[in-house]
Write a protein that holds these residues in place. Structure first.
Motif, PDB file in Angstrom:
ATOM      1  N   VAL A 168       5.804  20.730   7.224  1.00  0.00           N
ATOM      2  CA  VAL A 168       5.228  20.051   6.050  1.00  0.00           C
ATOM      3  C   VAL A 168       3.721  20.308   5.960  1.00  0.00           C
ATOM      4  O   VAL A 168       3.033  20.258   6.956  1.00  0.00           O
ATOM      5  CB  VAL A 168       5.507  18.542   6.120  1.00  0.00           C
ATOM      6  N   LEU A 186       5.435  -1.613   4.195  1.00  0.00           N
ATOM      7  CA  LEU A 186       6.563  -2.042   3.369  1.00  0.00           C
ATOM      8  C   LEU A 186       7.077  -3.404   3.804  1.00  0.00           C
ATOM      9  O   LEU A 186       8.126  -3.843   3.361  1.00  0.00           O
ATOM     10  CB  LEU A 186       7.684  -1.013   3.463  1.00  0.00           C
ATOM     11  N   PHE A 206       9.040   8.953   5.152  1.00  0.00           N
ATOM     12  CA  PHE A 206       9.801   9.134   6.390  1.00  0.00           C
ATOM     13  C   PHE A 206      10.479  10.496   6.351  1.00  0.00           C
ATOM     14  O   PHE A 206      11.424  10.704   5.597  1.00  0.00           O
ATOM     15  CB  PHE A 206      10.823   8.014   6.555  1.00  0.00           C
ATOM     16  N   PRO A 207      10.009  11.446   7.163  1.00  0.00           N
ATOM     17  CA  PRO A 207      10.433  12.829   6.969  1.00  0.00           C
ATOM     18  C   PRO A 207      11.900  13.103   7.302  1.00  0.00           C
ATOM     19  O   PRO A 207      12.498  13.990   6.729  1.00  0.00           O
ATOM     20  CB  PRO A 207       9.509  13.619   7.916  1.00  0.00           C
ATOM     21  N   GLU A 208      12.466  12.312   8.222  1.00  0.00           N
ATOM     22  CA  GLU A 208      13.841  12.620   8.634  1.00  0.00           C
ATOM     23  C   GLU A 208      14.873  11.913   7.782  1.00  0.00           C
ATOM     24  O   GLU A 208      16.060  12.199   7.868  1.00  0.00           O
ATOM     25  CB  GLU A 208      14.058  12.213  10.091  1.00  0.00           C
ATOM     26  N   SER A 209      14.431  10.939   7.004  1.00  0.00           N
ATOM     27  CA  SER A 209      15.373  10.201   6.179  1.00  0.00           C
ATOM     28  C   SER A 209      15.528  10.892   4.833  1.00  0.00           C
ATOM     29  O   SER A 209      14.598  11.538   4.353  1.00  0.00           O
ATOM     30  CB  SER A 209      14.861   8.781   5.952  1.00  0.00           C
ATOM     31  N   PRO A 245       0.225   4.788   0.977  1.00  0.00           N
ATOM     32  CA  PRO A 245      -0.920   5.310   1.719  1.00  0.00           C
ATOM     33  C   PRO A 245      -1.323   6.731   1.338  1.00  0.00           C
ATOM     34  O   PRO A 245      -0.577   7.452   0.693  1.00  0.00           O
ATOM     35  CB  PRO A 245      -0.438   5.284   3.163  1.00  0.00           C
ATOM     36  N   ARG A 276       2.839   9.742   3.618  1.00  0.00           N
ATOM     37  CA  ARG A 276       3.530   9.208   4.791  1.00  0.00           C
ATOM     38  C   ARG A 276       4.948   8.752   4.512  1.00  0.00           C
ATOM     39  O   ARG A 276       5.352   7.663   4.896  1.00  0.00           O
ATOM     40  CB  ARG A 276       2.735   8.040   5.389  1.00  0.00           C
ATOM     41  N   ARG A 303       8.979   4.290  -3.243  1.00  0.00           N
ATOM     42  CA  ARG A 303       9.284   3.494  -2.054  1.00  0.00           C
ATOM     43  C   ARG A 303       8.455   2.209  -2.053  1.00  0.00           C
ATOM     44  O   ARG A 303       8.966   1.140  -1.732  1.00  0.00           O
ATOM     45  CB  ARG A 303       8.964   4.325  -0.806  1.00  0.00           C
ATOM     46  N   ALA A 304       7.174   2.324  -2.461  1.00  0.00           N
ATOM     47  CA  ALA A 304       6.338   1.121  -2.517  1.00  0.00           C
ATOM     48  C   ALA A 304       6.869   0.162  -3.584  1.00  0.00           C
ATOM     49  O   ALA A 304       6.855  -1.055  -3.402  1.00  0.00           O
ATOM     50  CB  ALA A 304       4.895   1.502  -2.817  1.00  0.00           C
ATOM     51  N   LEU A 354       0.834  -1.199   0.000  1.00  0.00           N
ATOM     52  CA  LEU A 354       0.000   0.000   0.000  1.00  0.00           C
ATOM     53  C   LEU A 354       0.867   1.246   0.000  1.00  0.00           C
ATOM     54  O   LEU A 354       1.807   1.366   0.773  1.00  0.00           O
ATOM     55  CB  LEU A 354      -0.900   0.000   1.246  1.00  0.00           C
ATOM     56  N   ARG A 391      14.920   2.605  11.509  1.00  0.00           N
ATOM     57  CA  ARG A 391      14.690   4.024  11.228  1.00  0.00           C
ATOM     58  C   ARG A 391      13.293   4.244  10.657  1.00  0.00           C
ATOM     59  O   ARG A 391      12.643   5.237  10.963  1.00  0.00           O
ATOM     60  CB  ARG A 391      15.746   4.558  10.261  1.00  0.00           C
ATOM     61  N   GLY A 402      11.149  15.114   4.361  1.00  0.00           N
ATOM     62  CA  GLY A 402      10.188  16.075   4.866  1.00  0.00           C
ATOM     63  C   GLY A 402      10.253  17.412   4.169  1.00  0.00           C
ATOM     64  O   GLY A 402       9.320  18.207   4.236  1.00  0.00           O
ATOM     65  N   GLN A 407      10.078   6.384  12.567  1.00  0.00           N
ATOM     66  CA  GLN A 407       9.466   7.603  12.036  1.00  0.00           C
ATOM     67  C   GLN A 407       7.981   7.443  11.756  1.00  0.00           C
ATOM     68  O   GLN A 407       7.215   8.384  11.934  1.00  0.00           O
ATOM     69  CB  GLN A 407      10.187   8.029  10.752  1.00  0.00           C
ATOM     70  N   GLN A 416       7.120  14.327  -3.004  1.00  0.00           N
ATOM     71  CA  GLN A 416       6.833  13.330  -1.973  1.00  0.00           C
ATOM     72  C   GLN A 416       5.993  12.192  -2.526  1.00  0.00           C
ATOM     73  O   GLN A 416       6.204  11.032  -2.194  1.00  0.00           O
ATOM     74  CB  GLN A 416       6.093  13.974  -0.804  1.00  0.00           C
TER      75      GLN A 416
END
Lengths: 248, 289
Positions: B289, B177, A102-105, A96, A100, A160-161, A94, B165, A146, B169, A153
């Protein structure tokens, strides 16, 4: 190949999904349309198994009572009781609503986290594929997720999916809040994923117009029930659909 | 000059002590109040192996001590925390109760007095910039830096580290995933407990194994995490240095008794001025954001 059968979801006594069945054959793009609160996201959660996690957490907290009925089949396997991470392992991934990421990565790390299930060789191939599909991501590989724009995004979330090597890709409102230019990139990307990799895709959206050209089959949800279904042509010819979802 | 050397040593000591707590919190969002108890458990187990079985080699005793502690940590999650996951208050109560049970159980079982000590790895001391530093403290500094480096590499370049990680988050997005959040939580508790045990093995040779140390360790770990921002790695380092130097300075100019007061005062000031801590970074990003 993928089938959700008579899904019903209740939040307390409120019915969010009423007897909805959908099927998606291999290599097809299925569209699910409906206004806000029609049950699109609940359907996605039920199909991907996230609803089981929400339900479990609510039960532990003594919060909302969530009841789920119906079955989900995939490749001949009954997935109804399978946990979300195992459904992802089986190939149901999924992407989403609201992305969603990962904002810090960094962008690259987001993609790497996505490749949790795949071998390193497959991950490398997938990464190449994603960067070819959305070349714009290449310019931002080191940037924190982020700080990307909404369109970027969304590309990242789909990428990413894809890193998880899905067989069925679920896209929940991928066009939400995107500019028409980005909408086009995402829609073309979606079609390209199906055409080049043969991945089946189920995409939900509020406005049918931008998604309609690429779908093979569509469902229309209203208040949790599926009120209409048909091929692209059948939906386009229906006067009710025209007025409600195309604003004609 | 002396103050700077001692300050650095004290700061690294503090960060070693709080690493396990931060790791567990940042990954599984469980505030592990049994942290101090696990710290003492590891020291006590190592002492037991050394004391009860004559001729047991020291390195092996250390490995066994840390290993068993990490299994205890994993079991705490597997059997207790899994049922109350996501309810912070219950998690605090449960982990604190477990910690109390372990610590007071050990006291009841005979962990009293000054007879429980671990031998230093090497005895002797060396003179650095006019300050006399014994070898054990040098090892602590080295091991602390090494641990930080290894953890950094682990979370950036290994599959399970990257999964950590992701889970830290956005748990549900990571689940989509294919990452199993219960599995990562168990592993994080195991690693966090092992880190607590590792810190204990390094630090306990400097003093006695006493139950009170367990409580102190917990308070220091919480102080460091609150000041640095819960779950933030950079925060741990910065906050350790702030508290570490503040403690050494009060010890030098006021009195050694005020060490704990410094830590508690720092918590209060942080909560008044910037409740999310120095590096409450996650929230900042969310707002943007």
């Amino acid at each position: 190949m993928f089938e959700a059968f008579e899904l019903m979801v209740f939040y307390e006594n409120m019915i969010a999904l009423n007897n909805v069945s959908i099927t998606c054959d291999e290599g097809k793009i299925i569209g699910i349309f409906g206004s806000n609160s029609a049950g699109k996201s609940t359907l996605m959660y039920a199909v991907s198994g996230i609803i089981l996690d929400i339900k479990r957490k609510e039960e532990m907290r003594g919060g909302e009572r969530i009841s789920v009925f119906g079955r989900v089949f995939f490749d001949g396997r009954d997935m109804t009781a399978v946990k979300p991470h195992n459904r992802a392992k089986a190939g149901i991934v999924l992407c989403p609503e609201r992305r969603r990421i990962f904002p810090e990565s960094s962008v690259l790390e987001n993609l790497k986290i996505g490749s949790y299930l795949t071998s390193s060789r497959e991950a490398k191939q997938n990464l190449e594929y994603v960067l070819d599909l959305f070349p714009r991501l290449k310019d931002h590989l080191k940037r924190q997720g982020g700080f990307l724009s909404g369109g970027e995004q969304q590309m990242l979330a789909i990428g990413r999916a894809l890193m998880a090597s899905p067989k069925v890709l679920l896209l929940d409102e991928p066009l939400l809040g995107l500019s028409p230019a980005y909408q086009e990139i995402v829609i073309n990307g979606t079609k390209a994923i199906r055409d080049s990799k043969g991945i089946s895709i189920i995409v939900t959206e509020q406005y049918a117009r931008p998604v309609m050209p690429i779908i093979d089959y569509g469902y229309i949800l209203e208040n949790g029930s599926s009120v209409l279904m048909g091929t692209k042509e059948e939906l386009l010819d229906n006067p009710d659909v025209k007025s409600a979802y195309f604003g004609v | 000059m002396e103050l700077i050397v001692y300050g650095i040593i004290n700061s690294i000591t503090l960060s070693l002590v709080s690493l396990g707590f931060t790791l567990v919190y940042s990954i599984s969002r469980v505030p592990n109040f049994a942290h101090g108890a696990l710290y003492i458990t590891s020291g006590y187990l190592t002492w037991t192996f050394l004391d009860k079985f004559a001729g047991f080699p020291y390195p092996l005793a250390i490995l066994a001590g840390i290993g068993i502690t990490s299994i205890v940590g994993a079991m705490i999650y597997q059997f207790i925390l899994v049922r109350i996951r996501g309810m912070e208050i219950s998690e605090i109560i449960a982990t604190y109760a477990i910690g109390l049970a372990i610590l007071e159980g050990l006291r009841w079982g005979g962990l009293r007095g000054m007879t429980f000590t671990l031998p230093a790895f090497f005895t002797g001391s060396v003179n650095i910039l006019g300050a006399s530093v014994d070898y054990q403290r040098l090892i602590i500094v080295g091991a602390g830096l090494l641990t930080f480096a290894l953890l950094y590499l682990f979370t950036r370049y290994t599959k399970i580290g990257l999964a950590f990680r992701g889970i830290a988050q956005d748990e549900r997005a990571a689940m989509m995933l294919g990452i199993n959040s219960d599995m990562t939580a168990v592993v994080s508790l195991a690693i966090g407990s092992a880190l607590a045990g590792f810190a204990a093995i390094l630090l306990l040779p400097l003093g006695n194994i006493v139950v009170e140390t367990g409580y102190n360790v917990l308070i220091f770990a919480i102080a460091v995490c609150v000041i640095g921002g819960l779950g933030s790695w950079g925060g741990v380092i910065v906050a350790s240095f702030i508290i570490g130097f503040a403690q050494i300075l009060t010890e030098a100019f006021i009195s050694a008794h005020y060490q704990m007061v410094v830590a508690l005062l720092a918590i209060i000031i942080t909560l008044l001025v910037k409740p999310s801590g120095i590096f409450g970074k996650q929230k900042e990003l969310e707002e943007r954001v």
